[in-house]
Design an enzyme around this catalytic site. Structure first.
Site, PDB file in Angstrom:
ATOM      1  N   LYS A 190      28.872  39.952  60.859  1.00 47.79           N
ATOM      2  CA  LYS A 190      30.156  39.654  60.227  1.00 47.79           C
ATOM      3  C   LYS A 190      30.650  40.887  59.476  1.00 47.79           C
ATOM      4  CE  LYS A 190      31.219  37.937  56.251  1.00 47.79           C
ATOM      5  NZ  LYS A 190      32.360  38.838  55.950  1.00 47.79           N
ATOM      6  N   GLU A 264      20.760  46.514  51.274  1.00 48.04           N
ATOM      7  CA  GLU A 264      21.255  47.829  50.849  1.00 48.04           C
ATOM      8  C   GLU A 264      22.363  47.561  49.849  1.00 48.04           C
ATOM      9  OE1 GLU A 264      20.072  50.637  51.759  1.00 48.04           O
ATOM     10  OE2 GLU A 264      18.915  50.098  53.543  1.00 48.04           O
ATOM     11  N   CYS A 298      28.300  53.613  48.339  1.00 46.47           N
ATOM     12  CA  CYS A 298      27.224  53.054  47.514  1.00 46.47           C
ATOM     13  C   CYS A 298      26.394  54.151  46.870  1.00 46.47           C
ATOM     14  CB  CYS A 298      26.354  52.121  48.333  1.00 46.47           C
ATOM     15  SG  CYS A 298      25.859  52.808  49.899  1.00 46.47           S
ATOM     16  N   GLU A 395      28.652  49.998  38.598  1.00 46.97           N
ATOM     17  CA  GLU A 395      29.185  50.675  39.778  1.00 46.97           C
ATOM     18  C   GLU A 395      30.697  50.455  39.779  1.00 46.97           C
ATOM     19  OE1 GLU A 395      28.218  48.867  43.652  1.00 46.97           O
ATOM     20  OE2 GLU A 395      27.903  50.882  44.394  1.00 46.97           O
TER      21      GLU A 395
HETATM   22  P1  NAI Z   1      30.751  41.910  48.611  1.00 46.46           P
HETATM   23  O1  NAI Z   1      29.323  42.214  48.369  1.00 46.46           O
HETATM   24  O2  NAI Z   1      31.270  40.580  48.183  1.00 46.46           O
HETATM   25  O3  NAI Z   1      31.069  42.052  50.183  1.00 46.46           O
HETATM   26  C1  NAI Z   1      30.222  42.572  51.144  1.00 46.46           C
HETATM   27  C2  NAI Z   1      30.104  41.603  52.313  1.00 46.46           C
HETATM   28  O4  NAI Z   1      29.438  40.425  51.903  1.00 46.46           O
HETATM   29  C3  NAI Z   1      31.405  41.138  52.927  1.00 46.46           C
HETATM   30  O5  NAI Z   1      31.242  41.067  54.333  1.00 46.46           O
HETATM   31  C4  NAI Z   1      31.580  39.763  52.338  1.00 46.46           C
HETATM   32  O6  NAI Z   1      32.366  38.914  53.137  1.00 46.46           O
HETATM   33  C5  NAI Z   1      30.169  39.265  52.295  1.00 46.46           C
HETATM   34  N1  NAI Z   1      29.870  38.213  51.329  1.00 46.46           N
HETATM   35  C6  NAI Z   1      30.498  37.940  50.157  1.00 46.46           C
HETATM   36  N2  NAI Z   1      29.899  36.909  49.542  1.00 46.46           N
HETATM   37  C7  NAI Z   1      28.869  36.523  50.332  1.00 46.46           C
HETATM   38  C8  NAI Z   1      27.870  35.522  50.231  1.00 46.46           C
HETATM   39  N3  NAI Z   1      27.788  34.714  49.174  1.00 46.46           N
HETATM   40  N4  NAI Z   1      26.949  35.410  51.216  1.00 46.46           N
HETATM   41  C9  NAI Z   1      27.002  36.246  52.258  1.00 46.46           C
HETATM   42  N5  NAI Z   1      27.932  37.198  52.425  1.00 46.46           N
HETATM   43  C10 NAI Z   1      28.851  37.343  51.469  1.00 46.46           C
HETATM   44  O7  NAI Z   1      31.598  43.040  47.957  1.00 46.46           O
HETATM   45  P2  NAI Z   1      33.145  42.953  47.482  1.00 46.46           P
HETATM   46  O8  NAI Z   1      33.355  41.720  46.666  1.00 46.46           O
HETATM   47  O9  NAI Z   1      34.002  43.154  48.636  1.00 46.46           O
HETATM   48  O10 NAI Z   1      33.221  44.213  46.509  1.00 46.46           O
HETATM   49  C11 NAI Z   1      32.974  44.074  45.127  1.00 46.46           C
HETATM   50  C12 NAI Z   1      32.150  45.206  44.597  1.00 46.46           C
HETATM   51  O11 NAI Z   1      30.899  45.243  45.260  1.00 46.46           O
HETATM   52  C13 NAI Z   1      32.703  46.607  44.829  1.00 46.46           C
HETATM   53  O12 NAI Z   1      33.608  46.966  43.869  1.00 46.46           O
HETATM   54  C14 NAI Z   1      31.470  47.424  44.759  1.00 46.46           C
HETATM   55  O13 NAI Z   1      31.119  47.689  43.429  1.00 46.46           O
HETATM   56  C15 NAI Z   1      30.436  46.551  45.379  1.00 46.46           C
HETATM   57  N6  NAI Z   1      30.222  46.882  46.804  1.00 46.46           N
HETATM   58  C16 NAI Z   1      29.202  47.711  47.079  1.00 46.46           C
HETATM   59  C17 NAI Z   1      28.982  48.097  48.366  1.00 46.46           C
HETATM   60  C18 NAI Z   1      27.879  49.020  48.680  1.00 46.46           C
HETATM   61  O14 NAI Z   1      27.765  49.498  49.792  1.00 46.46           O
HETATM   62  N7  NAI Z   1      27.026  49.308  47.731  1.00 46.46           N
HETATM   63  C19 NAI Z   1      29.834  47.691  49.468  1.00 46.46           C
HETATM   64  C20 NAI Z   1      30.862  46.756  49.074  1.00 46.46           C
HETATM   65  C21 NAI Z   1      31.039  46.401  47.780  1.00 46.46           C
END
Ligand code: NAI
Length: 789
Positions: A190, A264, A298, A395
């Site tokens: 996804k 990750e 990240c 972050e």
């Molecule tokens: P997120 O962690 O919610 O999104 C990443 C993925 O997880 C997306 O595909 C989302 O649809 C999915 N997801 C969301 N909730 C889920 C759940 N309960 N179970 C399974 N999958 C789920 O990140 P978001 O809300 O888009 O971004 C918020 C903050 O997260 C950013 O500002 C950043 O600080 C951090 N982030 C960090 C990343 C990294 O690579 N370290 C990447 C993306 C976000």
């Protein structure tokens, strides 16, 4: 801007990349997409918009996956899996190679589509993201072909659920899909809801190359769809990249299910500039570290740590460089900083900036306008930042850098490690001795020396601490998609029979009671109670201390105090383990008698258990200086040295059965690799391990390296697994106990190994004397070092 004006200002003229082909591609689908399941695109269901963050324009409507869609995708993946794994490695390699070729052929379309959907500068999607995607599939074609040779007696997990973020949409897809397929898994992936388009174009490529149906399935949607994948009973392993918050929720949701898991997560990585660094190069490094991909990385170097003597000069140079960064249309080949992914992210970044300023941080942003329409944020630097300021801890995931200073290298290390995260670090100095002194001391899965944000398919990537566990890329990344065949054959241990409540009594005056072993000394239990140990016939065979929470906390403190064990030479650790084996050998009869007495084992079985325990100590003594790292050869002028490091303090809840051999089988690999530990022995037969204190005392084991607390296993385990000072847990017991350990470990995301309620044969040398527990006792740090002309 016309040519005359450009000549007058010497400003770059706009050089936009054409987007007609990408729009044509979108039109070809009527700008409305379904999922990609079993080799076909489904009819669009309920949809949501995917927009261009640079101008708010809607690009397409994307389907929100419902449970039914995920059921279909999982069953297609399940159906395809055994045939896919049964193909020869060469056959699988050819498919991966074909994907790489197609990605290259369509690279321009991919790059433009990625930039439209995500807002990242075309220079980055064209020169970095997409070439790395192709490199990933090429590299993993080789792993597919060599799988059976390099990973004997291992098999694929089965169906992998993969959930990826929006910052590197196609690159993250390749990091997930390439190793999974190479290992023989099939996938349900996804993409993030903001950025699904390149994943859908990738699906088209899978069709084009004739990838067998069901091997790759792509379902789109938001976090609810992600959650449905995580909770699906038909999934064997979850691989997730994203925020630490969601990572923790996934750890909790998968606890006790037996699903494989790699995470990750986020970071707050230090960028350390020493006074002797080449400051101009370091300034360029900062640009790459924090303004690459608008800081939505990240492993972004988001905490600048500068040595005091050069702080002023460095900040001045940095500000001058910031003033030259161009923010604007991501499709323009001459811009440096594009758009953030979505308005919600802009709001999040701005909110953190505001809070940081309220806590005293001083903002610098270069003059000059940025586009007012779209998700643009100026490059930002904060000075006067206290380590406890929210923007120094959280972050931000935007183009925002916080700067702090340090005086000595030791202070730099302390500041660098002052974070719940541990993803990466970048070290700048012209003194190689200093660089290589600091690299082992920073808690990070990736360390770049005089460079930053380098990635390669051959080099593992992943974090320490709350940045997650598991590695992607290289051999470690392949391991994360394979499991030993014996794991699948284990029988259930059943529920641990309820123990008759042990008789507790005050220890005062009872000198027969074995005490606890903390910090190299025998210690009276804090509560002052002892418990009786009875054999199968109910006969009293001895007494042990009844440890409580305070005892566990003391033991953890002692174990943390002894972490220097990890920086002793492997040779020394080996010598000590051999010595332990030798000392156990002297007392083999005494230990065998004790085992017989407690467990009712036959003389032969008890002797065999002691014999094997001695052999195991020898085995891991031998391993201590042999289970080590590798040097990788990425296609840049650097080498990546993959160092195998201890995890830190490991909590060990030993099995009830095989009270000596089981405990030693877990303790010895952990010690060999430089970890310290707190061990809870068999609840029913603890005396073999309390006798073992004397072996530890006489074998030169430094105090605190091994700490032993007897008592009620589940209660003690809870305190241990919840303790932030414990970095990893090994647990043997019933399935419910294992589930709880995984749940208790969510808080600081400790790595866990449990027997998943299965009966392990502790006498089996293949399982217990090989690399399996060594791998679980270590984490790999990849140090990128400049190399070659
Ligand atoms: P997120 O962690 O919610 O999104 C990443 C993925 O997880 C997306 O595909 C989302 O649809 C999915 N997801 C969301 N909730 C889920 C759940 N309960 N179970 C399974 N999958 C789920 O990140 P978001 O809300 O888009 O971004 C918020 C903050 O997260 C950013 O500002 C950043 O600080 C951090 N982030 C960090 C990343 C990294 O690579 N370290 C990447 C993306 C976000």
């Amino acid at each position: 801007m016309n040519v005359k004006e450009i000549f007058e200002t010497m400003e770059y003229g706009p050089a936009p990349e054409g987007s007609a082909e990408a729009h044509e591609w979108l039109d070809g689908y009527g700008r409305k997409f379904g999922h990609f399941i079993n080799g076909e695109f489904t009819k669009p269901g309920k949809t949501f918009a995917s927009t261009n963050p640079a101008n708010g324009e809607e690009l397409a409507q994307i389907s929100q996956a419902k449970k039914g869609d995920i059921d279909l995708a999982v069953s297609a993946a399940r159906k395809a899996q055994s045939d896919w794994e049964a193909l020869s490695g060469y056959e699988r390699a050819k498919y991966l190679y074909a994907i790489a070729r197609q990605v290259q052929k369509h690279s321009r379309l991919f790059a433009v589509l990625e930039t439209l959907d995500n807002g990242k500068p075309i220079r980055e999607s064209r020169d970095l993201d997409i070439p790395l995607v192709a490199r990933h599939f090429y590299h993993h074609a080789g792993w597919a072909q060599q799988r059976d040779r390099l990973f004997p007696n291992q098999s694929a997990y089965g169906v992998c659920g993969q959930i990826i973020p929006w910052n590197f949409p196609l690159l993250m897809l390749s990091w997930k899909i390439a190793p999974a397929l190479a290992a023989g898994n099939t996938v349900v992936l996804k993409p993030a809801e903001f950025t699904s388009l390149t994943a859908l174009l990738f699906a088209e490529i899978c069709q084009e190359i004739g990838l067998p149906k069901g091997v790759v399935n792509i379902v789109t949607g938001d976090g609810d769809a992600g959650e449905a994948i995580v909770n699906h009973a038909g999934i064997d392993k979850i691989a997730f990249t994203g925020s630490t918050g969601v990572g923790k929720a996934i750890r909790n949701a998968t606890a006790g299910t037996g699903k494989g898991l790699s995470l990750e997560l986020g970071g707050k990585s230090p960028f350390i500039v020493f006074e002797d660094a080449d400051l101009d190069s370091a300034v360029e490094g900062v640009v790459d570290a924090i303004w690459f991909n608008q800081g939505q990385v990240c492993c972004a170097g988001s905490r600048l740590l500068v040595q005091e003597a050069v702080e002023e000069r460095f900040i001045k140079k940095l500000k001058a460089r910031m003033a030259t960064l161009r923010v604007g249309d991501p499709l323009d080949k001459a811009i440096d900083i594009g758009a953030l992914v979505a308005p919600v992210q802009v709001a999040r970044v701005q909110d953190l900036m505001k809070k940081g300023e309220e806590q005293g941080a001083v903002r610098y942003q270069p003059d000059g306008a940025i586009p007012s329409n779209g998700c643009f944020v100026k490059p930002t630097l904060y000075t006067n930042v206290q380590p406890a300021n929210i923007i120094a801890e959280e972050e931000i995931f935007g183009p925002v850098l916080v700067a702090m200073s340090f005086r000595t290298p030791d202070e730099a290390v302390t500041l660098a490690n002052n974070s719940k995260y541990g993803l990466s670090a970048s070290i700048w100095t012209e003194n190689i001795n200093l660089a290589l002194d600091i690299a082992p001391r920073v808690q990070a899965g990736v360390v770049w020396i005089n460079s930053t944000n380098n990635f390669d398919a051959a080099v593992g990537f992943g974090g320490y601490k709350e940045s997650g566990f598991g590695r992607e890329g290289g051999k470690e990344g392949m391991r994360a998609y394979l499991r030993p065949e014996w794991e699948l054959k284990l029988k259930s241990l059943g529920k641990t029979p309820a123990q008759a409540k042990p008789k507790l009594f005050a220890t005062d005056g009872i000198d027969r009671t074995a005490k606890l072993y903390v910090g190299g000394k025998q210690a009276r239990p804090d509560g002052g109670y002892a418990r009786s140990v009875v054999n199968a016939d109910g006969k009293l065979v001895g007494e042990v201390g009844e440890g409580n929470r305070k005892d566990i906390r003391n033991a953890v403190e002692a174990a943390r105090g002894a972490l220097g064990w990890g920086s002793k030479t492997a040779h020394l650790r080996a010598q000590i383990l051999y010595y332990m084996g030798e000392n156990l050998d002297y007392r083999r009869n005494e230990f065998a008698d004790r085992l017989r007495e407690m467990t009712g084992a036959s003389t032969g079985a008890a002797k065999k258990e002691v014999e094997l325990s001695i052999e195991r100590l020898f085995a891991f003594a031998g391993w201590a200086d042999k289970y080590d790292g590798a040097v990788h050869n990425p296609p840049v002028r650097q080498m990546a040295v993959a160092m195998v490091e201890p995890i830190g303090v490991i909590g060990i809840a030993a099995p009830n059965e095989n009270p000596l051999l089981g405990a030693i089988s877990l303790l010895a690999p952990s010690m060999a690799m430089g970890n310290t530990s707190v061990l809870i022995p068999s609840e029913t037969a603890p005396l073999a391990m309390t006798d073992f204190y004397q072996i530890l005392d006489t074998s030169d084991v430094p105090g605190g390296v091994v700490n032993i607390v007897t008592g009620a296993k589940d209660e003690l385990t809870k305190t241990l697994a919840e303790h932030d000072g414990v970095d990893a847990m090994f647990y043997c017991g019933d399935a419910e106990g294992g589930k709880k350990v995984e749940q208790y470990s969510v808080h600081n995301l400790k790595q866990t190994w449990t027997n998943k309620g299965k009966a392990l044969d502790w006498t089996d040398r293949e399982i217990c004397e090989g690399e399996y527990f060594l791998e679980r006792s270590t984490q790999v740090k990849n140090v990128w070092v400049p190399y070659g002309a």
